[in-house]
Design a protein around this motif. Structure first.
Motif, short mmCIF file in Angstrom:
data_model
loop_
_atom_site.label_atom_id
_atom_site.label_comp_id
_atom_site.label_asym_id
_atom_site.label_seq_id
_atom_site.Cartn_x
_atom_site.Cartn_y
_atom_site.Cartn_z
N CYS A 25 0.85 -1.19 0.00
CA CYS A 25 0.00 0.00 0.00
C CYS A 25 0.89 1.23 0.00
N VAL A 30 -1.52 0.74 -5.16
CA VAL A 30 -0.88 -0.45 -4.63
C VAL A 30 0.29 -0.77 -5.53
N VAL A 51 -4.87 3.90 0.30
CA VAL A 51 -5.16 2.47 0.44
C VAL A 51 -4.70 2.03 1.82
N VAL A 54 -4.62 -4.51 1.81
CA VAL A 54 -4.56 -5.33 0.61
C VAL A 54 -4.56 -6.78 1.05
N THR A 75 -8.59 -4.79 -2.21
CA THR A 75 -7.99 -3.65 -1.54
C THR A 75 -9.09 -2.78 -0.94
#
Length: 800
Positions: A25, A30, A51, A54, A75
């Motif tokens: 992240c 990502v 983000v 994940v 995500t």
């Protein structure tokens, strides 16, 4: 617009199912890295907020279906979206709208019975923040745990829990248990992995006397570990035997037999281990469950043997630790550090294979905050960032990668120790050939303070420097306790090997580079010496800058700007006073205009005309940083508001672009996290302006060391695109068979092919006569005659 400098350690990373890729992240994207090379492979762009989680999709039981989902992941982000990706192709598959910022997410391997067969149905357990409740209210429950059916894209069941802040969710390897930390308790849920229904979820609580930081589940047994703020690790064995078993409510053992278990907690025993001197940041069980990994502020991974409690260590990682993530194949793991680095470890010996290094994060100590501490290599597009471990990190702004690290002070760095020294200033010459650093050793009980000035010469590559000269207390020799030894600014003269350093002690010094011949090895070495010293009415010298052509040296004596001839050290002019002491000076290229910043209680941004020693224009605003281009333009980073007292750490601001002759800004941009930010113009070798000259791009580095590069002459972001310049490399093919176990065999050069005919005479028989195995060589009688004949020189016979 080019962006970079995002944090790689804001959330735990995730390995792909085969362990070849690592998903990290990094801001709103990502980043996918190769574990074999440590290089960036691709980026997943689709979130409109940072983000926060994940999760690689867990493979189903059958191998054929597992191959199909081996490259898929989920995500979550602060934009309230859950996104399903094919990260091998870097393609967005589908979105699930949550509507609230998601801070954590797990996707257990759950099956739901559909008619007769069991069907894999992904359910996401998310930790969201209820933004409808006031953040100022002390007891507001803003954290919520929700369940989302990812197939149907909607919430199912009721809330699992409500907390003050959104907690981090941890799932067991089988997906049977989920847990969070809430102050002094662990909340653990039992999840039915087959024929999942939300109403079948059960919960227990495990208590402790101190606040807990993290937890981890054993991969195969009912064992959970928790780490608290004091460095203790608690191991609960047999948790949930009463409530999670079929005989609901029955006690498995008598209360007096439950060693270490508090009150009515549902566990058989509780064991306490203690090695860490501060809070435990992560806990992780090994894949076989025999060992437990822990880490924290000490920068050491502690490996605990679960049965005996014995431990061993992986020390000297150089920074406090945050996360530890294991790979599915158990041969590789990774650890995330607070200095924005991820180390890939070869298990079980934990040898560092590769390091994924982002830009170093700001210093954590609030007492060491200093403006304009960065250095910029404008020619090569590099930024020099001081780090907590007494290094200078050179970071490539265009490729978003670390170039090198220069160790300024040779000293062991202990993350848990109090800061006793720091790098207060970094300055680079315009062409990047020289660097100057200032390091400050803090006094202990008002004794032992020291300021050191160091000059560095450029190495063989950009961002590589070697030490040239060390100068102790360059501006204060007789009184080491005096704070007047502090250096306020260092500037290099364009086109010449000259620099100036100013001190609040009341003087400035001009340094020049000189060559000396060593008689022992007859090698010439360069060093820096003081050429002259100047002062003005014994006032503190707070800023210094050279003009674009290097003919004029401007030094600020508090609120007065003095102009000097740097060659003769002669005062040539004095400009009228500013409103308050000046902290920054910058010439506008080769023009006669000079910008000054005053950053005290009476802030001011002023532009002066050096030719007639008068003020051109001024503004009363607080400028966090400023810079000038070679074309005479000034860029100013200003905070939107500057209330009395302390300013917010992430205060927003605005970038203003000025022409020196006009007080009206040409353009302006609103930016985030302006507090502690910096500006610089860098050269763009690809873009050319209309006149064929090198264009200058503007770099903004915010308070979190995230940066943005854009063309200030183009108002649209889409007009500047350099995605092709990113250092993205294709992933290497996976090793199989012998190579996967023992590595690649060395490549051997193929020998010349041997003919099937044992003997073939030629004009140069010595090249091939002994080639081949002994059993196919001709007899010695034939070899001798041919070999001796080859040594004789044949003469042509003259015709008579």
């Amino acid at each position: 617009m080019i962006t970079g400098g995002q944090s790689y350690v804001s959330a735990p990373p995730a390995f792909s199912a085969d362990g070849r890729l690592l998903l990290v992240c990094s801001g709103r994207v990502v980043s996918v890295f190769s574990t074999s090379t440590g290089m960036l492979v691709s980026e997943l762009e689709g979130h409109e907020g940072d983000v926060t989680a994940v999760v690689v999709a867990p493979p189903p039981a059958n191998a054929a279906a597992a191959a199909m989902v081996a490259s898929y992941c989920w995500t979550a982000g602060l934009d309230g979206m859950l996104i399903y990706w094919d990260f091998a192709a870097a393609e967005l598959v589908r979105k699930v709208h949550v509507g609230l910022p998601v801070h954590s997410m797990v996707v257990p391997n759950i099956t739901r019975t559909s008619k007769v067969t069991e069907v894999y149905t992904p359910f996401a357990f998310v930790s969201v923040e209820d933004t409808s409740k006031s953040a100022n209210e002390a007891k507001a429950l803003r954290g919520q745990l929700r369940i989302y059916d990812l197939t149907k894209g909607r919430q199912v069941g009721s809330l699992l829990a409500e907390t003050r802040k959104p907690p981090k969710i941890v799932a067991s390897c089988s997906g049977e248990f989920l847990g969070i930390v809430n102050k002094r308790k662990l909340y653990i849920w039992s999840i039915p992995t087959k024929d999942f229904k939300p109403d079948k979820i059960r919960k227990i609580k495990l208590g402790h006397t101190k606040n807990l930081n993290t937890l981890a589940f054993h991969p195969s047994e009912r064992i959970v570990a928790g780490g608290d703020v004091t460095g203790r690790i608690l191991i609960w064995r047999g948790f949930g035997n009463a409530k999670f078993s079929k005989a609901h409510g029955a006690k498995s053992q008598a209360d007096e037999e439950r060693d270490g278990v508090r009150g009515e907690d549902d566990a058989e025993t509780c064991t306490t281990w203690h090695w860490h001197s501060s809070g435990v940041k992560f806990l992780k069980f090994a894949s076989d469950g025999a060992y437990l990994y822990s880490g924290g502020m000490e920068g050491v991974i502690v490996v605990w043997q679960l049965d005996t409690g014995k431990r061993r260590y992986k020390p000297r990682l150089g920074s406090p630790l945050l996360f530890f993530v294991g790979s599915p194949d158990s041969s590789i793991s990774c650890v995330s550090c607070t200095n924005n680095q991820i180390h890939l470890l070869k298990m079980p010996n934990m040898v560092v294979l590769k390091t994924i290094a982002g830009i170093k994060l700001p210093l954590t100590s609030p007492n060491l905050v200093r403006r304009d501490v960065y250095g910029f290599d404008c020619t090569n597009g590099l930024v020099a960032v001081p780090t907590e471990d007494y290094c200078i990190q050179f970071y490539n702004l265009f490729e978003n990668t670390e170039v090198s690290e220069v160790q300024v002070c040779e000293r062991n760095f202990q993350p848990v120790d109090d800061i006793t020294m720091y790098i207060s200033l970094v300055s680079l010459s315009i062409n990047g050939n020289f660097m100057c650093t200032v390091e400050v050793k803090l006094p202990e009980e008002e004794l032992g303070g020291l300021v050191t000035l160091k000059f560095w010469n450029h190495g063989s590559r950009a961002g590589h420097f070697h030490l040239s000269t060390v100068i102790y207390e360059p501006h204060s020799i007789f009184n080491l306790l005096c704070s007047d030894a502090a250096i306020s600014a260092v500037a290099f003269r364009p086109g010449k090997n000259m620099a100036v350093s100013s001190s609040v002690g009341g003087n400035f010094k001009v340094w020049v580079q000189s060559l000396s011949l060593q008689s022992s090895d007859e090698k010439s070495q360069s060093g820096w010496r003081c050429q002259s010293v100047g002062s003005y009415k014994k006032k503190p010298m707070t800023a210094a800058a050279f003009s674009g052509d290097g003919s004029v040296l401007a030094v600020a004596a508090e609120s007065v700007i003095t102009l000097w001839d740097p060659d003769n050290n002669a005062l040539v002019g004095v400009i009228a006073e500013a409103l308050s002491p000046i902290t920054k000076l910058s010439f506008g290229g080769t023009s006669a205009y000079l910008m000054s910043l005053s950053q005290s209680s009476k802030p001011q941004v002023a532009v002066w005309n050096v030719s007639n020693l008068s003020m051109q224009w001024s503004y009363t605003l607080f400028a966090e940083a400023a810079c000038s281009s070679s074309k005479g333009e000034f860029a100013v980073l200003s905070l939107l508001s500057y209330p009395e007292g302390e300013t917010p750490a992430e205060q927003d601001g605005v970038i203003l672009l000025f022409n020196a002759e006009n007080s009206n800004p040409i353009l302006s941009w609103s930016v985030k996290k302006a507090k502690g930010g910096s500006l610089a113009f860098v050269k763009d070798d690809i873009s050319l302006d209309a006149r064929g000259e090198d264009a200058s791009l503007l770099v903004y580095v915010n308070g979190s060391h995230e940066y943005f590069i854009f063309d200030p002459r183009k108002n649209e972001e889409s007009q500047l695109s350099k995605s092709a310049q990113k250092n993205i490399q294709a992933d290497e093919p996976a090793s199989i068979g012998y190579a996967a176990i023992y590595g690649q065999l060395p490549k051997l050069e193929l020998k010349k092919e041997v003919s099937d005919v044992p003997f073939i005479p030629s004009e140069r028989p010595w090249e091939t006569i002994f080639t081949g195995s002994s059993h196919v060589l001709p007899p010695l009688t034939k070899l001798c005659s041919v070999f001796l004949a080859s040594l004789l020189e044949k003469r042509p016979v003259a015709n008579e």
